[in-house]
Design a protein around this motif. Structure first.
Motif, PDB file in Angstrom:
ATOM      1  N   GLU A   1     -33.769  77.186 -20.635  1.00  0.00           N
ATOM      2  CA  GLU A   1     -33.007  76.333 -19.711  1.00  0.00           C
ATOM      3  C   GLU A   1     -31.969  77.151 -18.936  1.00  0.00           C
ATOM      4  O   GLU A   1     -31.740  76.916 -17.746  1.00  0.00           O
ATOM      5  N   LEU A   2     -31.335  78.115 -19.605  1.00  0.00           N
ATOM      6  CA  LEU A   2     -30.363  78.951 -18.925  1.00  0.00           C
ATOM      7  C   LEU A   2     -31.020  79.771 -17.815  1.00  0.00           C
ATOM      8  O   LEU A   2     -30.521  79.835 -16.681  1.00  0.00           O
ATOM      9  N   LEU A   3     -32.163  80.385 -18.122  1.00  0.00           N
ATOM     10  CA  LEU A   3     -32.862  81.196 -17.130  1.00  0.00           C
ATOM     11  C   LEU A   3     -33.374  80.343 -15.976  1.00  0.00           C
ATOM     12  O   LEU A   3     -33.300  80.745 -14.804  1.00  0.00           O
ATOM     13  N   ALA A   4     -33.908  79.160 -16.288  1.00  0.00           N
ATOM     14  CA  ALA A   4     -34.397  78.280 -15.229  1.00  0.00           C
ATOM     15  C   ALA A   4     -33.263  77.856 -14.304  1.00  0.00           C
ATOM     16  O   ALA A   4     -33.437  77.785 -13.072  1.00  0.00           O
ATOM     17  N   ALA A   5     -32.095  77.586 -14.888  1.00  0.00           N
ATOM     18  CA  ALA A   5     -30.946  77.201 -14.065  1.00  0.00           C
ATOM     19  C   ALA A   5     -30.499  78.355 -13.167  1.00  0.00           C
ATOM     20  O   ALA A   5     -30.160  78.147 -11.987  1.00  0.00           O
ATOM     21  N   ARG A   6     -30.490  79.581 -13.709  1.00  0.00           N
ATOM     22  CA  ARG A   6     -30.111  80.735 -12.889  1.00  0.00           C
ATOM     23  C   ARG A   6     -31.095  80.940 -11.741  1.00  0.00           C
ATOM     24  O   ARG A   6     -30.705  81.237 -10.606  1.00  0.00           O
ATOM     25  N   LEU A   7     -32.388  80.809 -12.044  1.00  0.00           N
ATOM     26  CA  LEU A   7     -33.398  80.995 -11.002  1.00  0.00           C
ATOM     27  C   LEU A   7     -33.286  79.944  -9.900  1.00  0.00           C
ATOM     28  O   LEU A   7     -33.681  80.195  -8.759  1.00  0.00           O
ATOM     29  N   ALA A   8     -32.778  78.780 -10.250  1.00  0.00           N
ATOM     30  CA  ALA A   8     -32.646  77.709  -9.261  1.00  0.00           C
ATOM     31  C   ALA A   8     -31.450  77.914  -8.334  1.00  0.00           C
ATOM     32  O   ALA A   8     -31.346  77.228  -7.308  1.00  0.00           O
ATOM     33  N   GLU A   9     -30.558  78.839  -8.665  1.00  0.00           N
ATOM     34  CA  GLU A   9     -29.393  79.087  -7.811  1.00  0.00           C
ATOM     35  C   GLU A   9     -29.816  79.828  -6.541  1.00  0.00           C
ATOM     36  O   GLU A   9     -30.495  80.857  -6.621  1.00  0.00           O
ATOM     37  N   PRO A  10     -29.445  79.343  -5.372  1.00  0.00           N
ATOM     38  CA  PRO A  10     -29.856  80.004  -4.126  1.00  0.00           C
ATOM     39  C   PRO A  10     -29.421  81.467  -4.041  1.00  0.00           C
ATOM     40  O   PRO A  10     -30.103  82.288  -3.425  1.00  0.00           O
ATOM     41  N   ALA A  11     -28.302  81.809  -4.661  1.00  0.00           N
ATOM     42  CA  ALA A  11     -27.811  83.190  -4.577  1.00  0.00           C
ATOM     43  C   ALA A  11     -28.548  84.138  -5.513  1.00  0.00           C
ATOM     44  O   ALA A  11     -28.351  85.357  -5.442  1.00  0.00           O
ATOM     45  N   CYS A  12     -29.377  83.615  -6.377  1.00  0.00           N
ATOM     46  CA  CYS A  12     -30.063  84.468  -7.359  1.00  0.00           C
ATOM     47  C   CYS A  12     -31.292  85.106  -6.712  1.00  0.00           C
ATOM     48  O   CYS A  12     -32.277  84.435  -6.429  1.00  0.00           O
ATOM     49  N   ARG A  13     -31.233  86.422  -6.506  1.00  0.00           N
ATOM     50  CA  ARG A  13     -32.372  87.157  -5.943  1.00  0.00           C
ATOM     51  C   ARG A  13     -33.059  88.023  -6.991  1.00  0.00           C
ATOM     52  O   ARG A  13     -34.202  88.423  -6.830  1.00  0.00           O
ATOM     53  N   LEU A  14     -32.347  88.341  -8.045  1.00  0.00           N
ATOM     54  CA  LEU A  14     -32.900  89.191  -9.092  1.00  0.00           C
ATOM     55  C   LEU A  14     -32.287  88.789 -10.430  1.00  0.00           C
ATOM     56  O   LEU A  14     -31.080  88.624 -10.547  1.00  0.00           O
ATOM     57  N   LEU A  15     -33.142  88.607 -11.417  1.00  0.00           N
ATOM     58  CA  LEU A  15     -32.688  88.237 -12.755  1.00  0.00           C
ATOM     59  C   LEU A  15     -33.375  89.160 -13.745  1.00  0.00           C
ATOM     60  O   LEU A  15     -34.605  89.233 -13.781  1.00  0.00           O
ATOM     61  N   THR A  16     -32.585  89.895 -14.517  1.00  0.00           N
ATOM     62  CA  THR A  16     -33.135  90.913 -15.414  1.00  0.00           C
ATOM     63  C   THR A  16     -32.839  90.560 -16.856  1.00  0.00           C
ATOM     64  O   THR A  16     -31.703  90.206 -17.193  1.00  0.00           O
ATOM     65  N   LEU A  17     -33.852  90.636 -17.701  1.00  0.00           N
ATOM     66  CA  LEU A  17     -33.674  90.462 -19.139  1.00  0.00           C
ATOM     67  C   LEU A  17     -33.609  91.829 -19.782  1.00  0.00           C
ATOM     68  O   LEU A  17     -34.494  92.662 -19.566  1.00  0.00           O
ATOM     69  N   VAL A  18     -32.596  92.072 -20.579  1.00  0.00           N
ATOM     70  CA  VAL A  18     -32.442  93.374 -21.223  1.00  0.00           C
ATOM     71  C   VAL A  18     -32.346  93.181 -22.732  1.00  0.00           C
ATOM     72  O   VAL A  18     -31.930  92.137 -23.218  1.00  0.00           O
ATOM     73  N   GLY A  19     -32.741  94.216 -23.443  1.00  0.00           N
ATOM     74  CA  GLY A  19     -32.677  94.171 -24.895  1.00  0.00           C
ATOM     75  C   GLY A  19     -33.620  95.185 -25.498  1.00  0.00           C
ATOM     76  O   GLY A  19     -34.451  95.782 -24.799  1.00  0.00           O
ATOM     77  N   PRO A  20     -33.529  95.412 -26.802  1.00  0.00           N
ATOM     78  CA  PRO A  20     -34.406  96.387 -27.464  1.00  0.00           C
ATOM     79  C   PRO A  20     -35.873  95.996 -27.337  1.00  0.00           C
ATOM     80  O   PRO A  20     -36.205  94.815 -27.147  1.00  0.00           O
ATOM     81  N   GLY A  21     -36.739  96.972 -27.430  1.00  0.00           N
ATOM     82  CA  GLY A  21     -38.164  96.720 -27.362  1.00  0.00           C
ATOM     83  C   GLY A  21     -38.638  95.861 -28.512  1.00  0.00           C
ATOM     84  O   GLY A  21     -38.165  95.991 -29.639  1.00  0.00           O
ATOM     85  N   GLY A  22     -39.561  94.952 -28.206  1.00  0.00           N
ATOM     86  CA  GLY A  22     -40.181  94.150 -29.245  1.00  0.00           C
ATOM     87  C   GLY A  22     -39.490  92.846 -29.584  1.00  0.00           C
ATOM     88  O   GLY A  22     -39.930  92.135 -30.490  1.00  0.00           O
ATOM     89  N   ILE A  23     -38.396  92.494 -28.887  1.00  0.00           N
ATOM     90  CA  ILE A  23     -37.696  91.258 -29.243  1.00  0.00           C
ATOM     91  C   ILE A  23     -38.207  90.054 -28.459  1.00  0.00           C
ATOM     92  O   ILE A  23     -37.733  88.943 -28.660  1.00  0.00           O
ATOM     93  N   GLY A  24     -39.192  90.258 -27.536  1.00  0.00           N
ATOM     94  CA  GLY A  24     -39.810  89.128 -26.852  1.00  0.00           C
ATOM     95  C   GLY A  24     -39.348  88.908 -25.431  1.00  0.00           C
ATOM     96  O   GLY A  24     -39.461  87.791 -24.912  1.00  0.00           O
ATOM     97  N   LYS A  25     -38.860  89.953 -24.748  1.00  0.00           N
ATOM     98  CA  LYS A  25     -38.390  89.774 -23.371  1.00  0.00           C
ATOM     99  C   LYS A  25     -39.539  89.375 -22.448  1.00  0.00           C
ATOM    100  O   LYS A  25     -39.416  88.440 -21.654  1.00  0.00           O
TER     101      LYS A  25
END
Length: 352
Positions: free
Chosen positions: A293-317
């Motif tokens: 829900e958080l990511l979907a809300a960010r993507l719906a913001e008109p100012a959002c042009r790039l959204l990056t998920l970061v974290g260690p390998g293998g955690i499900g990004k």
């Protein structure tokens, strides 16, 4: 067909006619054989149910109970020899617990490019209808501690599988805007353990979507009361944040026509319907609703042009990103696409 029902109050039927089923060690023996579905040595069954008896008495007791079971079940349901006993799964028999676990195992093994597929949703719906109560509800064998231990852990395992299935079904029906069904399932999910906050948040979100914000806020207040009285704890940050969002009116009710529609209905006039996003094969996805829900809300913001998920390998990004893309593709004119960059070694390998 011989049908054995072990969820809730146990019962036994042949072709729709009830058969006598004594609540004794015969029932314990029958349930153990039917649920495990594999051969057991006579010695292990004696230790399971008559561990405190002399060996000769334990052998006689097992022989007597098997004889009574064969008289009730018929000759084909149990296969016995001098060394072992097994429930005959290939005979004309059916066990509700076995059917329940088979359906859930099949759904877990199926891959989905996003939410559950139609057949998996139906399979899980059928599975949860079988679980009408606890395994052997109210049944105990006081002088058989090994059986009691097995029964305890088997109940816990089945409860965990039921919780997983209910969570998946809540998300599936909610995504289809079948809110009343999702609400009913969320209440059942929460009833498995009222102290768990994940089903509580799911119920709060659904109530808010259904236009019942006051009921959603009462769920938070009930959670806070239970946690304080039972554990001396307060609600998790995610639960409190959801409460504040509902209180502030940030979660609006779903539109009346929000039932699942072909993508073309939500598109503007003249826009070609978008195909489902091309995503890699994904396993069945359950949970992480707060992140989605958080990511979907960010993507719906008109100012959002790039959204990056970061974290260690293998955690499900990648899995999380694929799930969000599959759920949000309809909101974008060109849908969503998956571009694998694992093979890129230089920046100029990335187009654009």
């Amino acid at each position: 067909m011989l049908r054995l029902y072990l969820f809730g109050s146990p019962r036994l039927e042949r072709d729709g006619t009830a058969l006598p089923l004594r609540r004794s060690k015969a029932l314990a023996l029958l349930a153990y054989l039917a649920v495990t579905g594999r051969p057991h040595s006579r010695e292990s069954l004696q230790a399971l149910l008559w561990s405190e008896f002399p060996d000769a008495d334990a052998r006689n007791n097992l022989r007597r109970e098997l004889s009574q079971l064969r008289a009730t079940l018929g000759a084909d349901a149990l296969r016995t020899d001098r060394r072992q006993v097994v429930w005959a799964e290939d005979a004309d028999t059916w066990v509700d617990v076995a059917a329940f676990t088979r359906e859930i195992a099949a759904v877990r093994a199926h891959t989905h490019p996003g939410e559950l597929c139609e057949s998996c949703g139906r399979a899980l719906g059928a599975a949860v209808q079988l679980a009408v109560g606890e395994l052997l509800d109210g049944f105990h064998v006081a002088d058989s501690p090994a059986f009691e231990d097995w029964l305890f852990y088997q109940r816990e395992e089945l409860l965990a599988q039921l919780g997983w299935a209910l969570e998946a079904l809540v998300e599936w029906h909610a995504a289809r805007s079948e809110l009343q069904t999702a609400l009913s399932l969320a209440r059942r999910w929460l009833s498995l353990d009222p102290l768990l906050e994940q089903p509580r948040r799911a119920l709060m979100r659904l109530l808010a979507r259904a236009g019942q914000p006051a009921a959603a806020l009462r769920q938070y207040e009930e959670a806070a009361r239970l946690l304080a009285s039972e554990l001396g704890a307060t609600p998790e940050a995610a639960t409190t944040a959801l409460y504040e969002a509902i209180k502030a009116g940030e979660l609006v009710p779903a539109p009346a026509d929000a039932a699942r529609r072909p993508p073309s209905e939500g598109a503007s006039a003249g826009r070609a319907p978008q195909a489902a996003p091309e995503l890699p094969p994904l396993t069945s996805f359950v949970g992480r609703q707060d992140e989605i829900e958080l990511l979907a809300a960010r993507l719906a913001e008109p100012a959002c042009r790039l959204l990056t998920l970061v974290g260690p390998g293998g955690i499900g990004k990648t899995r999380l990103a694929g799930e969000v893309a599959a759920r949000c593709a309809h909101a974008f004119a060109d849908g969503a696409q998956f571009v694998a960059l694992s093979g890129a070694t230089k920046p100029d390998h990335i187009p654009g």
